[in-house]
Design a protein around this motif. Structure first.
Motif, short mmCIF file in Angstrom:
data_model
loop_
_atom_site.label_atom_id
_atom_site.label_comp_id
_atom_site.label_asym_id
_atom_site.label_seq_id
_atom_site.Cartn_x
_atom_site.Cartn_y
_atom_site.Cartn_z
N ALA A 34 29.94 34.35 46.07
CA ALA A 34 29.23 34.72 44.84
C ALA A 34 29.62 36.09 44.30
O ALA A 34 28.93 36.66 43.47
CB ALA A 34 27.71 34.66 45.04
N GLU A 35 30.75 36.61 44.74
CA GLU A 35 31.21 37.93 44.31
C GLU A 35 31.99 37.84 43.00
O GLU A 35 32.69 36.87 42.74
CB GLU A 35 32.10 38.55 45.38
CG GLU A 35 32.62 39.94 45.02
CD GLU A 35 33.43 40.58 46.13
OE1 GLU A 35 33.36 41.81 46.29
OE2 GLU A 35 34.13 39.86 46.87
N PHE A 36 31.87 38.88 42.18
CA PHE A 36 32.70 39.06 41.00
C PHE A 36 33.71 40.14 41.36
O PHE A 36 33.39 41.31 41.39
CB PHE A 36 31.86 39.48 39.80
CG PHE A 36 32.53 39.23 38.47
CD1 PHE A 36 33.83 39.65 38.22
CD2 PHE A 36 31.86 38.56 37.46
CE1 PHE A 36 34.44 39.42 37.00
CE2 PHE A 36 32.46 38.30 36.23
CZ PHE A 36 33.75 38.74 35.99
N LEU A 37 34.95 39.72 41.64
CA LEU A 37 35.97 40.65 42.08
C LEU A 37 37.10 40.72 41.05
O LEU A 37 37.65 39.69 40.67
CB LEU A 37 36.54 40.25 43.45
CG LEU A 37 37.46 41.29 44.10
CD1 LEU A 37 37.24 41.33 45.61
CD2 LEU A 37 38.93 41.01 43.82
N CYS A 38 37.41 41.92 40.58
CA CYS A 38 38.50 42.12 39.63
C CYS A 38 39.73 42.64 40.36
O CYS A 38 39.63 43.47 41.27
CB CYS A 38 38.10 43.12 38.56
SG CYS A 38 37.00 42.46 37.29
N ILE A 39 40.89 42.14 39.94
CA ILE A 39 42.18 42.60 40.45
C ILE A 39 42.89 43.34 39.33
O ILE A 39 43.00 42.83 38.22
CB ILE A 39 43.04 41.42 40.93
CG1 ILE A 39 42.37 40.71 42.11
CG2 ILE A 39 44.44 41.89 41.32
CD1 ILE A 39 43.10 39.46 42.56
N ILE A 40 43.38 44.54 39.64
CA ILE A 40 44.05 45.36 38.64
C ILE A 40 45.26 46.02 39.29
O ILE A 40 45.28 46.24 40.51
CB ILE A 40 43.06 46.40 38.05
CG1 ILE A 40 43.58 46.98 36.75
CG2 ILE A 40 42.73 47.48 39.06
CD1 ILE A 40 42.52 47.74 35.95
#
Length: 270
Positions: A34-40
């Motif tokens: 349930a995580e909101f993980l952004c990759i940048i």
């Protein structure tokens, strides 16, 4: 059900006329349920390549990707993907576009269970599609075709289509990169609302520091090519977030510092 994604020692090597190109090397990441993980990360560091491997559209040269304890071997309805471009079928209405994933899922499940016609009937598909069309705020546009929609509306259709199959994880590759700034902000807020209601695990690739700070529980920073994760930052800011708050600006500066280090390395490479 809580779904867990693990990326273990993934390396990806492509062949070219100049020889082998190593896009990713030794990538390790665990995405929480349930995580909101952004990759940048810098351009060309392999963000999209990694997302495509999680989707099962490409296979790593070495290493493995594990979802709920099972290795990812190819595409599956348990991973919904939203691309940057509006990947809609122009000959299908909004409703029929959203139904498409359900049709494929039905055929796949039908083959597994020995029922050639699939397990999702026409009425059931329509009910599910209408539910997600309403969720993304497009009720009343079911019979419209893509050419009749704005860019933001098209991307809402793509999100509804990805969600309709009830995936364990939602993969998003710069989904708002081709819309104007105002529409982008609106879509970010709507996506957060959908995420908070559905509690889907989201893996979100972006080039925008502001977008990552506004959306993410954590931000994973990738190195210059060959890409790997050099830092994973917890975004310890209360929701709903104010884009211009002191805390958001402080985190933005921290993230920019890490990115500037990696971009300087990328400039040396090229």
């Amino acid at each position: 059900m809580n779904h867990k994604l693990e990326i273990r020692g993934v390396t990806q090597v492509f062949s070219s006329e100049e020889g082998e190109v190593k896009a990713l090397e030794g990538v390790n990441l665990e995405v929480r349920p349930a995580e909101f993980l952004c990759i940048i990360g810098p351009s060309g560091c392999g963000k999209t390549t990694l997302l495509r491997m999680v989707a099962g559209l490409e296979q790593p040269s070495s290493g493995e990707i594990i979802l709920d304890g099972k290795p990812v071997r190819g595409p599956s309805p348990d991973r919904g993907m939203v691309f940057q471009e509006f990947s809609l079928f122009p000959w299908r209405t909004v409703l029929r576009n959203v139904e498409f994933g359900l049709e494929i899922k039905g055929k796949v499940e039908g083959k597994v269970k020995g029922k050639g016609g699939g397990v999702s009937g026409k009425k059931e598909r329509r009910e599910v599609a209408e539910k997600y069309i309403e969720l993304v705020g497009l009720r009343g546009f079911e019979r419209h075709y893509p050419y009749e929609l704005s860019g933001g509306m098209k991307q809402r259709v793509a999100i509804a289509r990805a969600l309709a199959t009830e995936p364990a994880i939602l993969l998003m590759d710069e989904p708002f990169g081709s819309v104007d700034a105002q529409t982008r902000n609106v879509l970010q807020e709507e996506l957060l609302g959908i995420w908070q209601r559905t509690r889907k695990t989201i893996l979100f690739v972006t080039h925008s520091v502001d977008e990552a700070v506004y959306l993410a529980d954590r931000v994973a920073v990738m190195s210059a090519r060959p890409g790997c994760f050099v830092k994973c930052l917890e975004v310890d800011l209360p929701r709903p977030r104010k884009r211009t708050s002191v805390e958001a600006n402080e985190f933005r500066e921290k993230l920019l510092m890490w990115l500037s280090l990696e971009r300087s390395k990328a400039a040396c490479i090229f």
